[in-house]
Design a protein around this motif. Structure first.
Motif, PDB file in Angstrom:
ATOM      1  N   ARG A 404     -38.200  93.876  38.255  1.00  0.00           N
ATOM      2  CA  ARG A 404     -37.675  92.459  37.703  1.00  0.00           C
ATOM      3  C   ARG A 404     -37.143  92.747  36.918  1.00  0.00           C
ATOM      4  N   GLU A 407     -33.623  92.778  38.959  1.00  0.00           N
ATOM      5  CA  GLU A 407     -33.726  91.074  40.012  1.00  0.00           C
ATOM      6  C   GLU A 407     -32.998  90.293  38.525  1.00  0.00           C
ATOM      7  N   GLU A 408     -33.768  90.563  37.539  1.00  0.00           N
ATOM      8  CA  GLU A 408     -32.898  89.498  36.694  1.00  0.00           C
ATOM      9  C   GLU A 408     -31.666  89.354  36.460  1.00  0.00           C
ATOM     10  N   ALA A 411     -28.935  88.594  38.606  1.00  0.00           N
ATOM     11  CA  ALA A 411     -28.255  87.228  39.199  1.00  0.00           C
ATOM     12  C   ALA A 411     -28.054  86.648  37.601  1.00  0.00           C
ATOM     13  N   SER A 412     -28.158  87.227  36.630  1.00  0.00           N
ATOM     14  CA  SER A 412     -27.394  87.202  35.423  1.00  0.00           C
ATOM     15  C   SER A 412     -26.412  87.512  34.896  1.00  0.00           C
ATOM     16  N   LEU A 636     -29.890  94.034  30.259  1.00  0.00           N
ATOM     17  CA  LEU A 636     -30.821  93.853  30.407  1.00  0.00           C
ATOM     18  C   LEU A 636     -31.839  95.390  29.607  1.00  0.00           C
ATOM     19  N   ALA A 701     -35.145  91.951  27.228  1.00  0.00           N
ATOM     20  CA  ALA A 701     -36.385  91.153  28.147  1.00  0.00           C
ATOM     21  C   ALA A 701     -37.347  90.906  27.204  1.00  0.00           C
ATOM     22  N   TRP A 703     -39.729  89.356  27.663  1.00  0.00           N
ATOM     23  CA  TRP A 703     -41.057  88.801  28.436  1.00  0.00           C
ATOM     24  C   TRP A 703     -41.997  89.724  28.311  1.00  0.00           C
TER      25      TRP A 703
END
Length: 766
Positions: A404, A407-408, A411-412, A636, A701, A703
């Motif tokens: 995760r 992946e984040e 993209a960012s 991240l 992160a 979350w």
């Protein structure tokens, strides 16, 4: 949302920030000296190895201002400050020297300048012996290990390598690093009655300094008190290395009956104290056509220096992180902690882990170039959870969030489009080439020496409602005291300015562990919370009985205490509890659960949990000079449920830059005579403001939440992001590879200085 200011989870300025930027923060060097105080300075060896034939200190002893000289024969206790009990590190050399810069004696004088000048007057005759400063040379020369090596095994690596359809053997050299703390080593000792001595020092490990001083003086530990208010940086360099300075100051203080202070200048500090271990890693990796790793064999030889210091656990941890974020179905990993005639290397942020991660990423890079693929594809194909989740040390990865995270960030940071643009730019030719890399980190959190995973705290609630906490951790700029204060404020639901954290001292919290291994907040925060819980339980029981209400109706909130339908200001409630003779003090304790490790079998659960992160770095190199710039960095990082997002983000930023410096500009160099020549800021290049990424984007992160019951479900942040600087190293590699159309792995060694980048470019161009 709570109206209480500064509780856990809120952004809060570092408690010393204003004092530090205005010069108001007190460090050991700021302590006013008592009348008659003396100063000590070390006399160092001038050969890398040899027998001491004669040592004439007569001119030293008669120099202006000199009160006396201490040598090995003046030590009242044991001439040893080895942190691991191997008894291989004397305070002063006796008849043999092992490295250029080893302490021979200490001058004690009326001023630091007088002591420093006098130390240069020593006349020492040596019978020189062969010396080795390079780890590769040490291996070839058959030098011994300074401590017991470790082997990790899973599966049948030799068999799997032989069966693998593809196989690559290689070697990577990974340089060391000086800690370059702003405040150097320093100790001030004050003699007391009988056997007593109090030492003020800049140390990450007060309890170890206490025990070392006691051993050297030949007294019990209860006669020695070590105090630390704050440090101007540590990074591991003040975990064991301060023992020498504390011991010398204490010996001199007891010998002459006055306060004695020792503070080496920067050159002597860098010459006489240990660094990050540099490694020479030989790897053999087998893989299939998809890039999946089938087997790994790795030998990790480290330059450890003349004594063991912490080289055993450092080289162990390098093996623990030689997998980084990747599953190896079959692996054999071996450490070789090599003796060399250099200063004994020591703890440094990451504690061997970064060197292991570099080796893992180099193997990924090798596979990617061999298959003509994006290294990120190879990384993803080998992440834990894709084909397996058991590490080479047989711990199961249970909290894997790496997919995760990546992946984040992919993209960012717009990684795919930017990589395509980089390739298109390089295809045009020209002298300016670009590179981009996305690298992950999975970092285990806990001391691998299981017994260090414990902490204590002493908490007092005064009858005016103010609170004072003492814990076993040390503040070195990382914000530990701020975070722990927030934990206590959260527990009592009072504003954080009601909490005062006092200096770390061995006379309040005993047997503490070093503030290291990214465990400061984890351990000391939980110990402080335990102390708070004890006091709260007493207060709740008393209030329930006094007002005849159920215990569950007694609540702490908004600087108040709710008792049934009644509400009291916190200070008024505490005053009443005091008048009722409720005990308002507690000693808290915490030990990390679940962890265990059997070094003999190479199996166990050495880590309580893992922290994760990833970074994308883009660079530009000048192929005519090897010079480069870091254009953009995106990070991240996983800190769980942050105790203080502002401080954690600062830690990530600082760790990244320090890691980038280690792999690019920071180079240690010894000459043929075994002398460290990069021993000052003039010759040792740490990252400057001009070296910072032009575009630097760091996110947490938000979350993430630790699956384990850590302090407020947070995760450690000190060490893990250090390894994100590897993305710069990998991006430089891609830029270099472009000159040969990415046909082979450039195999850059670290640090990737402009000279090394240029040589790699010229080699690929043929």
């Amino acid at each position: 949302m709570s109206n209480v200011k500064g509780i856990a989870g809120q952004d809060l300025r570092h408690e010393s920030a204003i004092k530090q930027v205005t010069g108001g923060a007190d460090y050991t060097d700021d302590i006013a000296l008592p009348e008659g105080a003396l100063h000590a300075y070390l006399g160092l060896s001038t050969v890398a190895a040899g027998r001491i034939v004669a040592m004439d200190l007569s001119e030293v002893e008669t120099a202006p201002g000199v009160v006396g000289v201490l040598t090995a024969k003046d030590i009242p206790g044991v001439n040893d400050i080895s942190p691991t009990g191997r008894h291989d590190e004397p305070v002063f050399a006796e008849d043999h020297v092992e490295f250029h810069g080893q302490a021979l004696f200490a001058v004690v004088a009326t001023s630091r300048d007088a002591a420093r000048k006098a130390a240069e007057l020593a006349k020492v005759d040596y019978a020189p012996e062969r010396h080795v400063t390079d780890v590769g040379e040490a291996v070839k020369a058959g030098y011994p290990h300074v401590t017991d090596p470790l082997t990790l095994r899973i599966g049948e690596a030799a068999k799997a390598l032989k069966a693998a359809p593809n196989r690559i053997k290689g070697q990577v050299r990974i340089g060391g690093q000086d800690h370059m703390y702003l405040e150097g080593h320093i100790a001030l000792a004050l003699p007391g009655e009988d056997e007593e001595v109090v030492v003020y020092s800049s140390t990450q490990h007060p309890s170890e300094a206490q025990h070392m001083v006691a051993h050297v003086l030949g007294v019990p530990s209860n006669a020695v008190v070590v105090n630390v208010r704050r440090m101007g940086g540590g990074f591991g360099g003040k975990e064991s290395q301060m023992n020498l300075f504390c011991a010398v100051a204490a010996m001199a203080a007891k010998r002459w009956g006055v306060a004695v202070k020792i503070r080496p200048d920067r050159d002597q500090d860098m010459i006489a104290t240990g660094k990050r271990h540099d490694f020479l890693v030989d790897y053999d990796v087998g893989f299939d056509e998809t890039g999946r790793i089938l087997a790994v064999d790795g030998e990790f030889a480290a330059r450890c220096g003349w004594s063991s210091d912490l080289s055993g656990p450092v080289t162990d941890r390098a093996l623990f992180h030689a997998d980084n974020a990747y599953f190896y179905p079959a692996a054999e990993l071996r450490s070789r902690p090599m003796k060399t005639n250099t200063v004994s290397n020591t703890a440094f942020r990451g504690f061997g882990g970064p060197q292991g991660v570099v080796a893992a990423e180099r193997m990924i890079e090798e596979i990617a170039y061999a298959l003509g693929r994006d290294p990120l594809e190879i990384r993803k194909a080998n992440f834990y959870g894709v084909h397996g989740d058991v590490t080479p040390y047989h711990q199961t990865v249970e909290d894997n969030i790496m997919p995760r995270i990546v992946e984040e960030l992919e993209a960012s940071a717009d990684y795919q489009a930017r990589r395509a643009a980089v390739i298109a730019h390089n295809a045009k030719g020209g002298m300016m080439r670009k590179g981009i890399a996305l690298t992950p980190v999975k970092f285990g959190i806990s001391f691998t020496a299981t017994w260090y995973n414990q902490a204590g705290a002493l908490l007092h609630v005064y009858n005016d409602g103010s609170l004072m906490l003492n814990h076993g951790g040390t503040e070195m700029g990382q914000g530990l005291n701020t975070k722990v204060a927030q934990v206590v404020a959260d527990a009592f639901q009072v504003d954080v300015d009601k909490i005062r954290i006092t200096k770390t001292t061995t006379e309040k919290v005993p047997n503490t562990s070093a503030t290291a291994a990214s465990s400061g907040s984890d351990l000391n925060g939980m110990a402080a919370l335990d102390a708070a819980a004890q006091i709260k339980a007493r207060l709740v029981a008393w209030a329930a009985e006094k007002w005849g209400v159920a215990a569950d109706t007694v609540r702490f909130a908004d600087n108040q205490v709710h008792v049934g339908d009644g509400v009291f200001a916190f200070a008024d409630f505490i005053k009443q509890a005091y008048m009722a003779r409720v005990h308002l003090s507690a000693a808290g304790f915490y030990k990390t659960p679940k962890i265990h490790w059997n070094r003999d079998t190479g199996q166990g659960r050495p880590f309580y949990y893992f922290a994760y992160g990833a970074a994308v770095s883009e660079v530009t190199i000048d192929t005519l000079t090897g010079e480069y710039t870091v254009e953009r960095v995106d990070v991240l990082h996983d800190v769980g449920r942050s105790l203080n997002p502002a401080i954690d983000k600062g830690q990530v930023e600082g760790a990244f830059v320090q890691g980038m410096g280690w792999l690019t500009t920071e180079e240690l160099w010894w000459d043929d005579e075994g002398r460290l020549r990069t021993h000052a800021p003039s010759t040792y290049k740490i990252p400057l403001a001009s070296d910072m990424p032009k575009d630097f984007n760091v996110r947490l992160a938000e979350w993430s939440e630790n699956a384990e019951r850590t302090i407020k479900r947070s995760k450690a942040v000190g060490e893990p992001p250090f390894m994100l600087g590897i993305s710069v190293f990998e991006a430089l590699s891609m830029a270099v590879a472009s000159v040969a159309d990415y046909r082979e792995c450039p195999r850059l060694d670290a640090p990737a200085t402009p000279e090394r980048v240029l040589m790699a470019v010229e080699r690929l161009r043929g």
